[in-house]
Each structure stands twice: as structure tokens, then as C-alpha cells.
Scaffold this active site. Structure first.
Site, short mmCIF file in Angstrom:
data_model
loop_
_atom_site.label_atom_id
_atom_site.label_comp_id
_atom_site.label_asym_id
_atom_site.label_seq_id
_atom_site.Cartn_x
_atom_site.Cartn_y
_atom_site.Cartn_z
N GLU A 3 -0.20 -1.78 5.51
CA GLU A 3 0.85 -1.41 6.47
C GLU A 3 0.70 0.03 6.94
OE1 GLU A 3 4.82 -0.04 7.94
OE2 GLU A 3 3.59 0.73 6.30
N ASP A 27 0.82 -1.22 0.00
CA ASP A 27 0.00 0.00 0.00
C ASP A 27 0.85 1.26 0.00
OD1 ASP A 27 0.70 -0.92 2.60
OD2 ASP A 27 -0.72 0.47 3.51
#
Length: 376
Positions: free
Chosen positions: A139, A78
């Protein structure tokens, strides 16, 4: 053996794929296909269903022809918003954007490095121990992907190697983070009593005043070398003619010492209790343990070994204790021994983010050399 043009092109291709936290699905599918084409055995953990995401945590194993436990290469998929329609620009040895979006070097620089290592090993038919790849979603939203892994369902033959290189450190190649703090999030809520602020304020108990009195007594900021605290938000919304009966504030405290962290929370709660008693009000505390401490489990043997690899290719190494949390903290709970290395990403989480190409190449070279020279 590293192909400079290929790794740059791959990085640029990847950052153009929109993949903010909880919406990494398209990027995950891209990586799954790529890893399969490189010969990886794939396992997908669907923990994203717990937090309404759309991308699995990707496990991949690349079977080696040498005995040994091997090594795990880890990064996250991400990217911090705004990250849609990224327009990468290569200029003076760096890759940046046009200033309207983040770049996504955090952490697609790490992913690009991993992919290039796998490509070089395959195309040159290099001998190596087993290599494991772990790519996580979420994350940047509190390590959601790593926290949601159902480890009991991970096949034993694809469970990652204990020694793990996490490619998610900001800054230059050569910096090796080996220790990071644990973190608590806290929310204190004060409750008082409403009254008309212009007619009979004496009958009210001002919750904002209670919160302010408590905050004024709390140690905030740098508490000691390895401990910090911060308050990020205060909530209370009333018209000015009403004595507010509600106020809450939200913050965090992090430390490399569990005992220190717990003592600070106890101190904060004592302050809140004393303030509430003084005002004849009430308080509540909501506390969440966000992630545990990261520290070496091998007396820093792995970190020192990788520092030597950097030095051998002419990169100054630095073993470092850091103040931020990452997937490494979560994975430490499962017994993994992580070091966190950088691929040259700077000004991360901003639209001024950029990636130094030479740093990306150097860390990729270091990982490749570690695999083919040290894992024998």
C-alpha cells in the site's frame, strides 16, 4: 469484552516482524496462520508477482449465523522504512519507538484491531453476519497490492462485502473519512540544444531555462479547497560549461473533481507547449492515472451509521473529506463502499510515530459494536 493487554501484546508482536513494502512475506504468513486458527476461510491473491513482491493479498471469510451481506474489514501489511529491529516503548498511554525506526502503527494498529474483533467474536460465541477481512501488501508503494488483485479469480463465496471499514486513517478514533481525491502523476521533459556555455552559448537552447519558465507559470500548491499540486523532483545534470539540452521535472496533481484535474493537466501542457515554442525547443509529457476518486455510493448512509456507533460509546465523531489516497480509492473501482477510520496513529512515516492506546481500543470497540448491534 475487548482484552486490553492482549491487543497491545499482539500489536507489539506484529511490529517486531519486518515488513516493508514488497517484503511482507513473513508477516503475511504469520497472519494467514492466525486467521486460519480463528476459523477463517482463506484465499490468497498472488498479484505480487507483477511487481516483484513476496506477499499475497489475503482474503479471509468468517461465516456468520445471521442473514445479511455482512461487512469487510481492511488494512495493509507493509510499513514505511526504517522498520527493522523495532523497539516498542509503552509510556503514558502511548506506544512509540526508541527514535531509530518507524513504529508501524500505520497500519499494524489497524491489523491488531481487526484481529482483536475476530478473537472477541469467537471466544464469546457472538452471533454475527459474515465478516470478510482484506489485508493488502504494497500500500505504501502506490497501493500495489490492491491494484494487482485479479478479481476475476476471487471465488464468489469469498468476495468481500460491499460496505468496507478501512482501518488506515491517521489521527484519533472517531474521525471517519469518506471521500478522497483522484491523482495524476506527470513528468514534463524539455529538450533543447547543447553548446559550449563559455564560447558560444547563443547556439544552445537551455532545457533548464525552459523547465524553469514553465514551472514559474504553473499553479502549484493549494489550487482550491479540493485540489492540490506539487513538483517533487527536477532532473538535469551537465557540467557548467555545457548548455544543457535535457531537463525533466516530476510531480502530481490531485483533486476531488475529475474535470478539475483534467483541466489543470491541460493548462500545464499548454504552458509547456508555449514555452517550448518560445525557446525553439521541444517537450514531452508522460502522464499516469494513479488512483480514482473515493466517494460514498450510498449518500453517506454507512458513514453516518458508523458515526452513530462512535457516539454511542462516548467518542466524538467527525465525517471528513481527506486529501490523501489509499487502498480505498483502488477498491472503489470494484464497487466497494469504504469508510476510513483511525486507530490513534500519529506522526506516521517518521521515526517519531506513536500510537495512542485508548484510540486503538475505542475504534476496536466501535467495530465490534457495529457488528453485533447494527448487523442483525
Amino acid at each position: 469484552m475487548i482484552n486490553r493487554e492482549r491487543i497491545i501484546n499482539n500489536f507489539i508482536e506484529m511490529v517486531k516482524i519486518y515488513s516493508p513494502s514488497k517484503k511482507e512475506g513473513k508477516f503475511a504468513n504469520y497472519l494467514i496462520d492466525l486467521l486460519k486458527n480463528l476459523g477463517g476461510e482463506i484465499y490468497l491473491d498472488n498479484g505480487y508477482t507483477k511487481y516483484n513482491g513476496d506477499a499475497p493479498t489475503i482474503f479471509a471469510k468468517f461465516k456468520g449465523n445471521l442473514a445479511g451481506e455482512g461487512v469487510t474489514l481492511c488494512a495493509h501489511m507493509d510499513v514505511i522504512e526504517p522498520c527493522e529491529n523495532i523497539s516498542p516503548i509503552i509510556e503514558n498511554g502511548i506506544i512509540k519507538t526508541d527514535g531509530t525506526t518507524t513504529l508501524g502503527g500505520d497500519d499494524k494498529g489497524g491489523v491488531a484491531s481487526i484481529i482483536e474483533v475476530l478473537r472477541v467474536l469467537k471466544e464469546n460465541n457472538l452471533s454475527h453476519q459474515d465478516i470478510y477481512v482484506l489485508l493488502t501488501p504494497g500500500e505504501e508503494s502506490g497501493m500495489l497490492g490492491a491494484k494487482s488483485i485479479e478479481w476475476k479469480n476471487v471465488p464468489s463465496n469469498i468476495r468481500p462485502a460491499t460496505n468496507m471499514i478501512v482501518l488506515d486513517n491517521a489521527g484519533r478514533a472517531g474521525i471517519i473519512a469518506h471521500s478522497a481525491p483522484c491523482q495524476y502523476n506527470f513528468t514534463f521533459t524539455f529538450r533543447g540544444k547543447k553548446a559550449h556555455a563559455g564560447i558560444e552559448p547563443e547556439k544552445g537552447i537551455n532545457a533548464i531555462s525552459m523547465a524553469a519558465a514553465a514551472i514559474a507559470q504553473m499553479k502549484i500548491g493549494r489550487i482550491n479547497e479540493l485540489t492540490t499540486s506539487n513538483i517533487g523532483s527536477i532532473t538535469s545534470q551537465f557540467p557548467t560549461n555545457v548548455v544543457p539540452d535535457y531537463c525533466s521535472f516530476h510531480g502530481e496533481v490531485r483533486s476531488h473533481s475529475e474535470e478539475t484535474l483534467e483541466n489543470i493537466i491541460d493548462e500545464y501542457e499548454n504552458i509547456a507547449k508555449n514555452v517550448a515554442d518560445k525557446f525553439n525547443g521541444e517537450y514531452t509529457l508522460e502522464l499516469s492515472y494513479n488512483y480514482p476518486i473515493l466517494k460514498p455510493i450510498d449518500d453517506l448512509k454507512f458513514g453516518k451509521e458508523f458515526a452513530k456507533v462512535y457516539e454511542e460509546i462516548g467518542v466524538e465523531s467527525e465525517l471528513k473529506v481527506i486529501g490523501g489516497g489509499s487502498d480505498s480509492n483502488i477498491l472503489a473501482k470494484e464497487g466497494f463502499n469504504s469508510i476510513i477510520v483511525g486507530v490513534g496513529m500519529y506522526k506516521v512515516h517518521t521515526v517519531e510515530e506513536y500510537l495512542v492506546i485508548e484510540d486503538l481500543l475505542k475504534t476496536t470497540e466501535a467495530i465490534l459494536n457495529y457488528i453485533i448491534k447494527y448487523l442483525k
